[in-house]
Design a protein around this motif. Sequence first.
Motif, short mmCIF file in Angstrom:
data_model
loop_
_atom_site.label_atom_id
_atom_site.label_comp_id
_atom_site.label_asym_id
_atom_site.label_seq_id
_atom_site.Cartn_x
_atom_site.Cartn_y
_atom_site.Cartn_z
N THR A 209 -38.58 -55.74 -97.51
CA THR A 209 -39.22 -54.43 -97.46
C THR A 209 -40.53 -54.56 -96.69
N ILE A 210 -40.72 -53.67 -95.71
CA ILE A 210 -42.03 -53.55 -95.07
C ILE A 210 -42.84 -52.60 -95.93
N THR A 211 -43.78 -53.14 -96.67
CA THR A 211 -44.58 -52.31 -97.57
C THR A 211 -45.74 -51.65 -96.84
N VAL A 212 -46.28 -52.31 -95.82
CA VAL A 212 -47.34 -51.74 -94.99
C VAL A 212 -47.01 -52.09 -93.55
N THR A 213 -46.99 -51.09 -92.67
CA THR A 213 -46.59 -51.35 -91.29
C THR A 213 -47.62 -52.15 -90.52
N GLY A 214 -48.89 -52.09 -90.92
CA GLY A 214 -49.95 -52.73 -90.15
C GLY A 214 -50.49 -51.84 -89.05
N GLY A 215 -50.01 -50.60 -89.02
CA GLY A 215 -50.52 -49.65 -88.04
C GLY A 215 -49.51 -49.25 -87.00
N VAL A 216 -48.47 -50.01 -86.85
CA VAL A 216 -47.44 -49.67 -85.88
C VAL A 216 -46.12 -50.22 -86.40
N ASN A 217 -45.04 -49.51 -86.10
CA ASN A 217 -43.74 -49.97 -86.56
C ASN A 217 -43.39 -51.32 -85.96
N SER A 218 -42.63 -52.07 -86.71
CA SER A 218 -42.14 -53.36 -86.23
C SER A 218 -40.96 -53.14 -85.30
N THR A 219 -40.82 -54.03 -84.36
CA THR A 219 -39.71 -53.96 -83.40
C THR A 219 -38.62 -54.98 -83.69
N ASN A 220 -38.86 -55.82 -84.67
CA ASN A 220 -37.86 -56.83 -85.02
C ASN A 220 -38.06 -57.19 -86.49
N ALA A 221 -36.97 -57.38 -87.20
CA ALA A 221 -37.05 -57.75 -88.61
C ALA A 221 -35.84 -58.59 -88.96
N GLY A 222 -36.01 -59.44 -89.92
CA GLY A 222 -34.90 -60.28 -90.34
C GLY A 222 -35.31 -61.24 -91.42
N CYS A 223 -34.63 -62.38 -91.46
CA CYS A 223 -34.91 -63.40 -92.46
C CYS A 223 -34.76 -64.77 -91.83
N GLU A 224 -35.49 -65.70 -92.35
CA GLU A 224 -35.30 -67.09 -91.97
C GLU A 224 -34.93 -67.87 -93.22
N TRP A 225 -34.11 -68.92 -93.04
CA TRP A 225 -33.58 -69.62 -94.20
C TRP A 225 -33.38 -71.10 -93.91
N ASP A 226 -33.28 -71.84 -95.00
CA ASP A 226 -33.06 -73.29 -94.90
C ASP A 226 -32.48 -73.76 -96.22
N ILE A 227 -32.10 -75.01 -96.26
CA ILE A 227 -31.59 -75.59 -97.51
C ILE A 227 -32.68 -76.34 -98.25
N ASP A 228 -33.89 -76.35 -97.68
CA ASP A 228 -35.06 -76.92 -98.35
C ASP A 228 -36.09 -75.82 -98.52
N THR A 229 -36.88 -75.95 -99.57
CA THR A 229 -37.88 -74.94 -99.84
C THR A 229 -39.06 -75.08 -98.89
N GLY A 230 -39.67 -73.95 -98.56
CA GLY A 230 -40.89 -73.94 -97.78
C GLY A 230 -40.66 -73.93 -96.28
N ALA A 231 -41.69 -73.42 -95.57
CA ALA A 231 -41.64 -73.38 -94.11
C ALA A 231 -41.93 -74.78 -93.55
N PRO A 232 -41.51 -75.09 -92.33
CA PRO A 232 -40.72 -74.20 -91.46
C PRO A 232 -39.27 -74.11 -91.91
N TYR A 233 -38.63 -73.01 -91.53
CA TYR A 233 -37.23 -72.78 -91.86
C TYR A 233 -36.38 -73.03 -90.61
N ALA A 234 -35.28 -73.72 -90.80
CA ALA A 234 -34.49 -74.17 -89.65
C ALA A 234 -33.67 -73.05 -89.01
N ASN A 235 -33.44 -71.97 -89.73
CA ASN A 235 -32.52 -70.95 -89.24
C ASN A 235 -33.16 -69.56 -89.33
N THR A 236 -32.91 -68.76 -88.31
CA THR A 236 -33.48 -67.42 -88.25
C THR A 236 -32.40 -66.42 -87.85
N ALA A 237 -32.39 -65.30 -88.52
CA ALA A 237 -31.49 -64.20 -88.16
C ALA A 237 -32.31 -62.92 -88.17
N SER A 238 -32.25 -62.16 -87.09
CA SER A 238 -33.05 -60.93 -87.01
C SER A 238 -32.32 -59.90 -86.18
#
Length: 702
Positions: A287-316
């Motif tokens: 959920t985008i709770t606050v836009t920051g002043g302008v709409n986002s042009t890309n959104a998605g999720c990043e994931w991995d099999i280990d906790t914490g960043a960096p995440y090896a995989n991104t889908a947007s």
Amino acid sequence: MKIKRKFIFSVIVFLAMVGWIFSGWPQIWQNPPVPPEIQKTKASPAFTARTETYARGSSLSSPYDFTINKAGGTVDGDIMFMFLAIYVSSPPTVDSVPSGWTLVATNTTTNSRWYLYYKIASGEGTSYTWSLTASARYYALNIAYSSGDFDVQSISDITAISNTLYGTGNANVRAASMNVPAVNSPLVYFGAIYNTTVRTFTKPILPTTDWVEDADQGHTIPDLSLTIGSMIWTGSGATGDMDITCSASITTYKHAFAVALKPVVAPTVSTQAATLKEATTATCNGTITVTGGVNSTNAGCEWDIDTGAPYANTASTAGDYGAAPFTQSLTSLPSGTTIYARAFATNSAGTGYGGEVSFLTKPAAPTSVAATDGSATDKVTITWTKSTGATDYHVWRDSTDLGAAGDVATFDDTGADAPIITPGTAAASDGTSADYVALSVSGQSANNGTTHTYKVVASNATGNSADSATDTGYRGVGSLTYQWQRSAADSDASYSNIDGATTASYNDTGAPSDGSGRYYKVVENATGATQQISASDRGYRLTTTISCSTDNSSTSFSAWTDTSIKTSSPNASTTMSCSGTSSGCALYVKNAGGGGNPGLWKSAAPTYLIASVDAVLSAGVDGYGIQATSTASGSGGTLSFNSKYNQTGNNVGGLTLTNTVLASSTVDVSGREAVVIHKAAVSGVAISGSYSDTITYECTAN
């Protein structure tokens, strides 16, 4: 790990200057030197000026209105600024403001007044009409800036960081003592001077990519010259003075406005629990709770099999994302694995990230599923290769779930259909043999259990896998065994086992010999199957009737000498009948003889024996025997005579002390007659006297 987030903000500076124009302004900065924050400014292609419009004049007629066109190229969402410079003794004020415009700042002297208004473009017309309270020299500039780097929702999002009347005698028009509230603020600098000569302006001494001169206007009719410039100000806090250089040195009537706009920041994002979790796919929810002043042009999720960043995989997914929930499909996830994911959204200022959530994917379907084909009689054993992350398995037989098997790779289905015995039809013979009742069974079989189709489903805390591939299996069956039973009487009751009767076919010699009936059934067993008992059948032994009758009880040779061969008279005729036999009957003959030898015996002393032998009788030679032949009387089978007795002439067959077949039939006969002729001869040494022989005939079944 922590992720460094880079936000790009824009800065706008309005410089408003009013003063007398003096020629020959050098391009210099007022001391002190340029503050370090100014040296950190940054241009932004998203924050660009539209084509300015202007309205000017040396006087106004009542009702003192003037109209100014909207800046060229303005679109909804742009921020529009109206700068108005008024010069006259005791300058008038703005009397009527067009709808939607809001005052940002104003300043005044005895001969000048300056106004700065703003409005966010939304469904605009083409022009605006303003009213003053009296006539005056005026110069109005309307300029607009494209959205993307600022977040102005209300006047509170615009900070007047400088409102400076600058009377120092030089070529500079100063925005003094600026205090920028936020890093990366878009800054607009708006300056104006009053002079009867048109003056031009030169940007401050800054890196050439940082400052953009958006407008430079002047005219002798109102004797006013104006400039507008903008930049992105990367610093914040007290940032000192900024000077714009004019083309001549002027002492008075110089004014500068500088305003900072609330910058666009990266959106604020939250991550919700994943949904639609499967073995290799899931839906990530953010959920985008606050836009920051302008709409986002890309959104998605990043994931991995280990906790914490960096995440090896991104889908947007690219799109136009406001303050609202969004979803992102995740694919190629490892099955049966804990996935760590966070949502993100990107706008022109940067990327905002939600918190991390974790979820478990469903296990993949088990592989290598195999079910046994009859290798066990009491169960079907199902085996499989386990699935990563599975904690339980369910085996399905056809459409029936056999329940939780646990974290195992094998399962015994003892509930599979058991093998069955088809008992067939039992048969007992009806008088086919005098010696036994023939027992047999036909159509019997031992059959494997029903063939079932098996599949295996893995599961974990998230849910069930897809179905595995199927395999068929069944319970096997052992070999058939038999146990014949016979009733105690001629009724279908009170059965007991027949000793030794354990084959499919059996001859019951224990059946009553008198032909009384008995009921029979066979008990059949096979390992794994339920015992079966055939239906009963009644059977009995053949009852045999054999009779022999002789028409003469004695025959006599009378007296004879050694000169002849005698034939006794009358001949002995025996009639034989037999029925109920399986292979006919036979007529046996034997004689008593004497002295332990067969023949005619003189029992009175001195004893003498005329021996009975196979011979051709001759007169004067001791000899004794019989001949046998049949008549045409009777029915049924015919009699076959023993070749030793089937003689003619003086050929005879000798009698024996034991039964010897005289004649026989292979089938039953009735009233068949055997005629026996007795012949004898004596020698000269034979002792005179009375001789006798006892001949016995016996009929038996073959």
